[in-house]
Design a protein around this motif. Structure first.
Motif, PDB file in Angstrom:
ATOM      1  N   ASP A 106       0.825  -1.198   0.000  1.00 45.58           N
ATOM      2  CA  ASP A 106       0.000   0.000   0.000  1.00 45.58           C
ATOM      3  C   ASP A 106       0.868   1.261   0.000  1.00 45.58           C
ATOM      4  O   ASP A 106       0.594   2.220  -0.717  1.00 45.58           O
ATOM      5  N   ARG A 139      11.412  -9.100 -10.855  1.00 45.69           N
ATOM      6  CA  ARG A 139      10.175  -9.485 -10.188  1.00 45.69           C
ATOM      7  C   ARG A 139       9.362 -10.422 -11.079  1.00 45.69           C
ATOM      8  O   ARG A 139       9.466 -10.372 -12.305  1.00 45.69           O
ATOM      9  N   TYR A 142       3.083 -11.916 -14.890  1.00 48.95           N
ATOM     10  CA  TYR A 142       2.196 -12.931 -15.453  1.00 48.95           C
ATOM     11  C   TYR A 142       2.012 -14.071 -14.458  1.00 48.95           C
ATOM     12  O   TYR A 142       2.231 -15.251 -14.780  1.00 48.95           O
ATOM     13  N   GLN A 281      -0.016 -18.908 -10.319  1.00 49.55           N
ATOM     14  CA  GLN A 281      -0.279 -18.012  -9.186  1.00 49.55           C
ATOM     15  C   GLN A 281      -0.237 -18.760  -7.862  1.00 49.55           C
ATOM     16  O   GLN A 281       0.020 -18.175  -6.827  1.00 49.55           O
TER      17      GLN A 281
ATOM     18  N   PRO B  15      -5.284 -15.016 -17.517  1.00 45.69           N
ATOM     19  CA  PRO B  15      -4.270 -15.468 -16.553  1.00 45.69           C
ATOM     20  C   PRO B  15      -4.436 -16.935 -16.176  1.00 45.69           C
ATOM     21  O   PRO B  15      -3.550 -17.523 -15.580  1.00 45.69           O
ATOM     22  N   GLU B  16      -5.566 -17.521 -16.528  1.00 47.33           N
ATOM     23  CA  GLU B  16      -5.797 -18.923 -16.169  1.00 47.33           C
ATOM     24  C   GLU B  16      -5.559 -19.849 -17.357  1.00 47.33           C
ATOM     25  O   GLU B  16      -5.911 -21.028 -17.323  1.00 47.33           O
ATOM     26  N   PHE B  44      -9.677  -9.320 -11.057  1.00 54.50           N
ATOM     27  CA  PHE B  44      -9.934  -8.412  -9.926  1.00 54.50           C
ATOM     28  C   PHE B  44     -10.706  -7.173 -10.389  1.00 54.50           C
ATOM     29  O   PHE B  44     -11.437  -6.563  -9.603  1.00 54.50           O
ATOM     30  N   ARG B 125      -7.018  -5.014  -7.314  1.00 50.00           N
ATOM     31  CA  ARG B 125      -5.849  -4.921  -6.427  1.00 50.00           C
ATOM     32  C   ARG B 125      -4.564  -5.015  -7.233  1.00 50.00           C
ATOM     33  O   ARG B 125      -3.543  -4.444  -6.859  1.00 50.00           O
ATOM     34  N   GLN B 126      -4.575  -5.763  -8.325  1.00 51.80           N
ATOM     35  CA  GLN B 126      -3.425  -5.810  -9.221  1.00 51.80           C
ATOM     36  C   GLN B 126      -3.897  -6.363 -10.549  1.00 51.80           C
ATOM     37  O   GLN B 126      -4.828  -7.144 -10.598  1.00 51.80           O
ATOM     38  N   ALA B 128      -3.854  -8.754 -13.656  1.00 49.66           N
ATOM     39  CA  ALA B 128      -3.457 -10.164 -13.663  1.00 49.66           C
ATOM     40  C   ALA B 128      -2.364 -10.461 -14.690  1.00 49.66           C
ATOM     41  O   ALA B 128      -2.006 -11.613 -14.874  1.00 49.66           O
ATOM     42  N   ASP B 129      -1.828  -9.448 -15.368  1.00 47.63           N
ATOM     43  CA  ASP B 129      -0.682  -9.726 -16.241  1.00 47.63           C
ATOM     44  C   ASP B 129       0.631  -9.246 -15.602  1.00 47.63           C
ATOM     45  O   ASP B 129       1.489 -10.031 -15.273  1.00 47.63           O
ATOM     46  N   TRP B 130       0.723  -7.952 -15.333  1.00 47.56           N
ATOM     47  CA  TRP B 130       2.003  -7.457 -14.796  1.00 47.56           C
ATOM     48  C   TRP B 130       2.017  -7.400 -13.274  1.00 47.56           C
ATOM     49  O   TRP B 130       3.050  -7.114 -12.669  1.00 47.56           O
ATOM     50  N   ASP B 131       0.864  -7.688 -12.635  1.00 45.45           N
ATOM     51  CA  ASP B 131       0.814  -7.928 -11.181  1.00 45.45           C
ATOM     52  C   ASP B 131       1.446  -6.858 -10.295  1.00 45.45           C
ATOM     53  O   ASP B 131       1.888  -7.144  -9.190  1.00 45.45           O
ATOM     54  N   ALA B 132       1.526  -5.618 -10.772  1.00 48.45           N
ATOM     55  CA  ALA B 132       2.256  -4.626  -9.987  1.00 48.45           C
ATOM     56  C   ALA B 132       1.449  -4.135  -8.787  1.00 48.45           C
ATOM     57  O   ALA B 132       1.989  -3.951  -7.704  1.00 48.45           O
ATOM     58  N   GLY B 133       0.150  -3.890  -8.990  1.00 48.45           N
ATOM     59  CA  GLY B 133      -0.637  -3.341  -7.893  1.00 48.45           C
ATOM     60  C   GLY B 133      -0.236  -1.927  -7.539  1.00 48.45           C
ATOM     61  O   GLY B 133      -0.093  -1.591  -6.367  1.00 48.45           O
ATOM     62  N   THR B 149      -6.685   0.005  -0.091  1.00 45.37           N
ATOM     63  CA  THR B 149      -6.351  -1.058  -1.034  1.00 45.37           C
ATOM     64  C   THR B 149      -6.767  -2.427  -0.506  1.00 45.37           C
ATOM     65  O   THR B 149      -6.941  -2.627   0.691  1.00 45.37           O
ATOM     66  N   ARG B 152     -12.332  -6.203   0.600  1.00 45.46           N
ATOM     67  CA  ARG B 152     -13.216  -7.360   0.407  1.00 45.46           C
ATOM     68  C   ARG B 152     -14.676  -6.985   0.605  1.00 45.46           C
ATOM     69  O   ARG B 152     -15.570  -7.798   0.370  1.00 45.46           O
ATOM     70  N   ASN B 186     -10.150 -10.562  -4.512  1.00 49.43           N
ATOM     71  CA  ASN B 186     -11.108 -11.629  -4.804  1.00 49.43           C
ATOM     72  C   ASN B 186     -11.984 -12.015  -3.620  1.00 49.43           C
ATOM     73  O   ASN B 186     -13.061 -12.569  -3.813  1.00 49.43           O
ATOM     74  N   GLU B 187     -11.536 -11.688  -2.396  1.00 49.27           N
ATOM     75  CA  GLU B 187     -12.346 -12.038  -1.223  1.00 49.27           C
ATOM     76  C   GLU B 187     -13.713 -11.355  -1.255  1.00 49.27           C
ATOM     77  O   GLU B 187     -14.608 -11.720  -0.504  1.00 49.27           O
TER      78      GLU B 187
END
Ligand SMILES: Cc1cc2nc3c(=O)[nH]c(=O)nc-3n(C[C@@H](O)[C@H](O)[C@H](O)COP(=O)(O)OP(=O)(O)OC[C@H]3O[C@@H](n4cnc5c(N)ncnc54)[C@H](O)[C@@H]3O)c2cc1C
Ligand SMILES: Cc1cc2nc3c(=O)[nH]c(=O)nc-3n(C[C@H](O)[C@H](O)[C@H](O)COP(=O)(O)OP(=O)(O)OC[C@H]3O[C@@H](n4cnc5c(N)ncnc54)[C@H](O)[C@@H]3O)c2cc1C
Lengths: 332, 268
Positions: A106, A139, A142, A281, B15-16, B44, B125-126, B128-133, B149, B152, B186-187
């Motif tokens: 955060d 990092r 994907y 994941q 992503p799946e 997300f 929250r991020q 689903a490809d580069w996951d940086a958030g 951030t 839920r 996702n929660e």
């Protein structure tokens, strides 16, 4: 313009002590500081810091900056970002490391945007380019299927580091270092959030993060009853029980049991993955385990690519015999 | 009170998709899209739409969806409309490509300024490809609004939002003044399906398209030109994994043999 110097670690405090990630960051930061022949700095922020500044020195810091203020009792984005903005302006570190934790996730981006610099999140590897002295940040992206290396040339270069990706140093109580309190004025009226309540949903038994052995169930477990059988095995092995995301999403087990990219990162000696496919994941959270053992009815499941031992079969038939035999072996 | 809400939705490679289908082209530092697997809205972000829809269900309001990219697939980016969102604005141009979290957040923040009135901005929250958030917090900072951030649950009353924020071993209940930005995890629970009526309504709606000039973007701040983090290398980690398969005449015997094997290897 100020000269940017030093590797700074943002330290987190849990129950009055340095949290594990902080000692890991100090271990990593010590190496980066030595490589670039600069000091390792640590900043600690809380309502009360107790002995933690001395501990940070024992774990490798040369200089510790402290900010104590009753308004900093709980993490809140807007109070902490003000403190960090001021600290960075006063100290001008070249690199700032934080943990990829509830706080770091955060704080790091908010601070980076406030300072006009970039942050690399969830790094697994950090290196100093010997020529440019710039930090290179690697990092996963994907969902863990790929990795990316980034760099930037605005300071401080900020990176958050994945938990358990770096090793702490053995603490040395005789190490010498400086402790400097920083003064930061906080205006309570400028904090637009309020923490009403913090609710712990910890599961009984061994904590996932600390466990030497973990038994994890996936979607194929089919419901909460199935997890009872996993608990049987866990009891025999003195293991913790974890889950992939679907059992959490479906409410079979609490969300805090989720292992993976957006759940817990675990590094046990033994990780028994039952009826989960091994999505990238999920593996992101458990690939640091020493030995992965998989039980899955699909011989093509991705988990077998990561596992050391595997059985192809229906867990309902495989597991009871496995548990019984483990019990027998451990008793004898 | 009806709420004005904006949701940022990113189109990503699924992503799946099976991990075996994942390929990187090292020459271009880019992912080769797996053939036959269509892109999706980052999961997300769908849940961020869901969070907004729940508020709209309870107290009314309007939901505008923002997606940034180039050559966005209409079937994909229109999904939030078919779930019940009201409007879709696409920041679509070559110039938006190859950006980082900074240039992405900057463009989205400028678009939100152009939209003008809003109470809540939602992000995933991020991505689903580069996951940086990072983009959510970045937008909030650029707009000068508070952010919460990894939410839920989100409820709104009396000019404030009450948010349950997921933390490592539980959650926090946080009250935040409006306008605010919230990133969703996702929660929150599954996003609703598109209804047939929704799909038909979405088919009729034309997205609004904003080029960089439409939102007064400085060309030096957009896409690859505006990057502050430079991608040096994209690669696939090598997996040396070799799994020893343990067998038996029956599944039960295989299970017992597995235990013996673990003992032999001193794993237990
Ligand atoms: C060819 C190529 C080159 C790249 N080069 C670089 C580079 O040099 N440096 C670098 O740092 N990154 C680079 N990237 C990755 C970069 O584009 C990331 O997507 C960007 O950093 C945003 O981060 P993220 O996607 O992880 O978003 P996050 O910060 O994880 O996104 C959080 C949330 O923000 C919102 N959001 C994010 N993006 C969008 C969007 N496009 N539209 C609508 N909402 C959105 C969504 O709600 C999302 O859930 C490159 C990507 C490509 C394809
Ligand atoms: C951005 C993002 C973040 C994510 N974060 C996480 C995360 O942190 N953690 C996480 O786990 N997931 C995460 N996911 C979800 C992830 O992509 C997968 O969807 C999820 O891990 C799949 O869980 P699973 O393996 O249990 O289920 P599935 O993929 O459905 O696999 C079930 C497996 O069980 C096997 N099986 C079924 N029945 C039996 C039986 N009777 N006996 C033996 N085997 C059986 C099947 O062969 C199959 O391999 C994330 C996804 C995204 C997009």
């Amino acid at each position: 313009m100020a000269e940017f110097k030093g590797i700074m670690v943002y330290g987190e405090i849990a129950e009055g002590n340095l949290s594990a990630i902080t000692t890991e960051l100090l271990g990593c930061g010590r190496r980066l500081a030595d490589e670039s022949k600069e000091d390792l700095l640590c900043i600690l922020i809380a309502d009360q810091l107790g002995e933690t500044p001395q501990k940070a020195i024992a774990f490798g810091a040369d200089k510790v900056y402290t900010v104590e203020n009753p308004l900093l009792k709980e993490y809140q984005t807007e109070s902490y970002v003000v403190v960090m903005e001021k600290a960075v302006q006063d100290i001008s570190p070249r690199v700032l490391l934080m943990g990829q934790t509830s706080v770091g996730r955060d704080l790091a981006p908010r601070l980076a945007f406030r300072l006009g610099v970039s942050a690399a999140m969830d790094c697994l590897e950090l290196d100093i380019d010997p020529e440019t002295k710039l930090l290179q940040q690697t990092r996963p992206v994907y969902g863990g299927n790929a990795r990316a290396t980034f760099s930037s040339d605005s300071f401080p270069q900020i990176a958050t580091v994945r938990q358990k990706a770096m090793a702490p140093l053995e603490p040395d109580k005789s190490r010498k270092g400086e402790i400097t309190p920083l003064k930061v004025d906080l205006d309570p009226a400028a904090i637009r959030t309020k923490v009403i309540e913090t609710v712990k949903e910890e599961v009984a038994g061994i904590k996932l993060e600390d466990a030497e052995a973990i038994v994890t169930g996936g979607r194929g477990i089919g419901g909460p009853e199935g997890f009872k059988e996993l608990e049987e095995l866990a009891k025999v092995l003195k293991a913790a029980v974890g889950a992939s995301r679907p059992p959490c999403d479906n409410g079979w087990v609490p969300d805090t049991m989720q292992v993976g990219l957006t759940g817990k990162i675990v590094t046990p000696e033994l990780y028994i993955a039952v009826a989960l496919s091994g999505a990238s994941q999920h593996l992101a959270g458990c690939s640091g385990a020493k030995n992965i053992v998989a039980i899955n009815r699909d011989a093509e499941a991705n988990i077998f690519k990561e596992a050391r031992f595997g059985v192809v079969g229906d867990w309902k038939q495989v597991l009871p015999a496995f548990t019984a035999k483990v019990k027998e072996l451990l008793a004898g | 009170m009806p709420m004005n809400m904006i949701v940022c939705c990113k189109q990503v490679l699924d992503p799946e998709a099976p991990p075996a289908s994942f390929k990187v082209d090292p020459a271009s530092n880019q992912v080769v899209p797996p053939p036959g697997v269509p892109p999706v809205i980052s999961p997300f972000d769908e849940q961020a739409v869901e969070a907004a829809l729940r508020i709209k269900d309870s107290q009314g309001g309007k939901i505008t969806v923002l997606s940034l990219g180039n050559n966005l697939l209409r079937d994909v980016v229109k999904k939030p409309l078919s779930m019940g969102a009201d409007e879709l604005v696409l920041l679509e141009d070559e110039a938006y490509e190859g950006g980082d979290s900074w240039s992405t957040a900057y463009a989205l923040a400028m678009a939100i300024k152009k939209i003008g009135e809003f109470d809540l901005v939602f992000c995933g929250r991020q991505a689903a490809d580069w996951d940086a958030g990072q983009v959510g917090s970045g937008i909030a900072e650029l707009l000068g609004i508070p952010s919460v951030t990894v939410a839920r649950k989100v409820e709104v009353a009396d000019g404030k939002a009450t948010v349950e924020r997921v933390i490592a071993d539980g959650y926090q209940v946080i009250e935040v003044t409006l306008p605010a930005l919230i990133t969703v995890s996702n929660e929150l629970g599954e996003a609703r399906y598109a209804t047939l009526k929704g799909i038909m309504a979405a088919a009729k709606k034309q997205p609004t398209i904003w080029k960089p000039a439409d939102i007064e973007l400085d060309p030096s701040q957009i896409g690859a030109a505006g990057r502050r983090a430079k991608l040096l290398k994209l690669f696939q980690p090598v997996r040396e994994g070799k799994c020893e398969m343990v067998e038996g005449d029956s599944p039960a015997e295989a299970g017992a043999n597995l235990a013996a094997k673990l003992r032999e290897a001193k794993v237990i």
